[in-house]
Write an enzyme that holds these catalytic residues in place. Structure first.
Site, PDB file in Angstrom:
ATOM      1  CG  ASN A  57      22.516   9.822 -41.592  1.00 19.06           C
ATOM      2  OD1 ASN A  57      21.573   9.711 -40.810  1.00 19.06           O
ATOM      3  ND2 ASN A  57      22.389   9.698 -42.908  1.00 19.06           N
ATOM      4  CE  LYS A  67      22.671   6.206 -43.851  1.00 18.10           C
ATOM      5  NZ  LYS A  67      22.933   5.714 -45.191  1.00 18.10           N
ATOM      6  CG  HIS A  72      20.174  11.013 -46.456  1.00 17.15           C
ATOM      7  ND1 HIS A  72      19.942   9.813 -47.090  1.00 17.15           N
ATOM      8  CD2 HIS A  72      21.436  10.959 -45.979  1.00 17.15           C
ATOM      9  CE1 HIS A  72      21.036   9.064 -46.985  1.00 17.15           C
ATOM     10  NE2 HIS A  72      21.955   9.737 -46.314  1.00 17.15           N
ATOM     11  CD  GLU A  88      19.717   6.125 -46.745  1.00 21.10           C
ATOM     12  OE1 GLU A  88      19.402   6.426 -45.567  1.00 21.10           O
ATOM     13  OE2 GLU A  88      20.834   5.676 -47.058  1.00 21.10           O
ATOM     14  CD  GLU A  98      25.413  11.775 -47.500  1.00 27.36           C
ATOM     15  OE1 GLU A  98      26.138  11.295 -46.631  1.00 27.36           O
ATOM     16  OE2 GLU A  98      24.184  11.643 -47.510  1.00 27.36           O
ATOM     17  N   GLY A 114      26.492   3.393 -48.356  1.00 31.50           N
ATOM     18  CA  GLY A 114      26.238   2.048 -47.837  1.00 31.50           C
ATOM     19  C   GLY A 114      26.703   0.933 -48.761  1.00 31.50           C
ATOM     20  CB  SER A 143      31.499   3.885 -48.490  1.00 33.05           C
ATOM     21  OG  SER A 143      30.330   3.184 -48.861  1.00 33.05           O
TER      22      SER A 143
HETATM   23  P1  PGA Z   1      27.384   5.401 -45.339  1.00 32.20           P
HETATM   24  O1  PGA Z   1      26.150   6.454 -45.330  1.00 32.20           O
HETATM   25  O2  PGA Z   1      28.524   6.081 -44.620  1.00 32.20           O
HETATM   26  O3  PGA Z   1      26.865   4.189 -44.620  1.00 32.20           O
HETATM   27  O4  PGA Z   1      27.716   5.137 -46.776  1.00 32.20           O
HETATM   28  C1  PGA Z   1      26.367   7.835 -45.514  1.00 32.20           C
HETATM   29  C2  PGA Z   1      25.056   8.579 -45.467  1.00 32.20           C
HETATM   30  O5  PGA Z   1      24.050   8.070 -45.976  1.00 32.20           O
HETATM   31  O6  PGA Z   1      24.999   9.692 -44.909  1.00 32.20           O
END
Ligand code: PGA
Length: 251
Positions: free
Chosen positions: A9, A11, A95, A97, A167, A173, A213
């Site tokens: 992903n 982003k 997601h 976000e 998630e 992140g 992560s």
């Molecule tokens: P990350 O993000 O692996 O950077 O923690 C995962 C995601 O938001 O899908």
């Protein structure tokens, strides 16, 4: 048997040139993973070029969001059909976000899922609790709410095109991964909910990815959990060698 699905992903990372360079480097590295499905969710501007560069490889390309209408006066939005035309075979919906910064709700996620499926896209539906929700003992309730309402109105046949991504927001992140036991507990809860909603056979065939992560160092132990069927990976999916290590987690 559920085929594991490792999906990047990206982003809001990578220009068109950077995205194509990634594919050109990664395609050889991720070849030969017959037993693992491979995908990348990418920014809209890069999708067409990415999909063209990924033709003939085992890398699926997907969008990170879409609108629920086919077309219309929705400045800044992209329809599922536009994703299909660009060469996408899936889209990430709901997601955290998007929920946190762009007003995504279970209701909009549900509308987007139905529109995406109608256009022939597969869907990754994201769910997961914040740290405050976990500390308040609300993890199961929040995940139940995201999954139950996101999938509302779908039938068993439509469910086959859905992947759930669990998630935990506090793990995205941050470098803090859920422990394999925490992931397994949440995933087992999701599968139980799916069984209640759609029947055991359907629930057993649906893939549930873990996200938050995930990196080459921890992917193997996460993937070893019985109800973890893949990973949705942000940061560690941005470099070809790291992405390749994730995809080859079993080797
Ligand atoms: P990350 O993000 O692996 O950077 O923690 C995962 C995601 O938001 O899908």
């Amino acid at each position: 048997m559920r085929k594991p699905f490792i999906c990047g992903n990206w982003k809001m990372y990578k220009t068109v040139a950077e995205a194509v360079a990634f594919i050109n480097e990664a395609k050889g590295l991720v070849a030969g993973t017959g037993d693992v499905e491979v995908g990348i969710g990418a920014p809209a501007t890069a999708l067409k070029s990415l999909a063209d560069a990924a033709k003939g490889t085992n890398i699926r390309i997907g969008g990170e969001n879409c609108h629920w209408e086919k077309e219309g006066a929705f400045t800044g939005e992209i329809s599922p059909g536009m994703l299909v035309e660009a060469g996408c075979s899936f889209v990430i919906i709901g997601h955290s976000e998007r929920r946190q910064y762009f007003g995504e709700t279970n209701e909009t996620a549900s509308k987007k899922i139905k529109a995406a499926l109608a256009s022939g896209l597969d869907v990754i539906l994201c769910c997961g609790e914040t740290l405050a929700e976990r500390e308040a003992g609300k993890t199961a309730a929040v995940v139940d709410d995201h999954v139950r309402n996101g999938l509302a109105g779908l039938d068993v046949r439509q469910l086959q095109k859905i992947v759930i991504a669990y998630e935990p927001v506090w793990a995205i992140g941050t470098g803090k991964t859920a422990t394999p036991a925490q992931a397994q507990e949440a995933h087992a809860g999701i599968r139980k909910l799916l069984a209640d909603l759609f029947g055991k056979n359907a629930a057993d065939s649906i893939r549930i990815q873990y996200g938050g992560s995930v990196k080459p160092e921890n992917v193997k132990e996460i993937m070893a959990q019985p109800d973890v069927d893949g990973a949705l990976v942000g940061g560690a999916s941005l470099k070809p060698d790291s992405f390749a290590k994730l995809v080859h987690y079993g080797k």
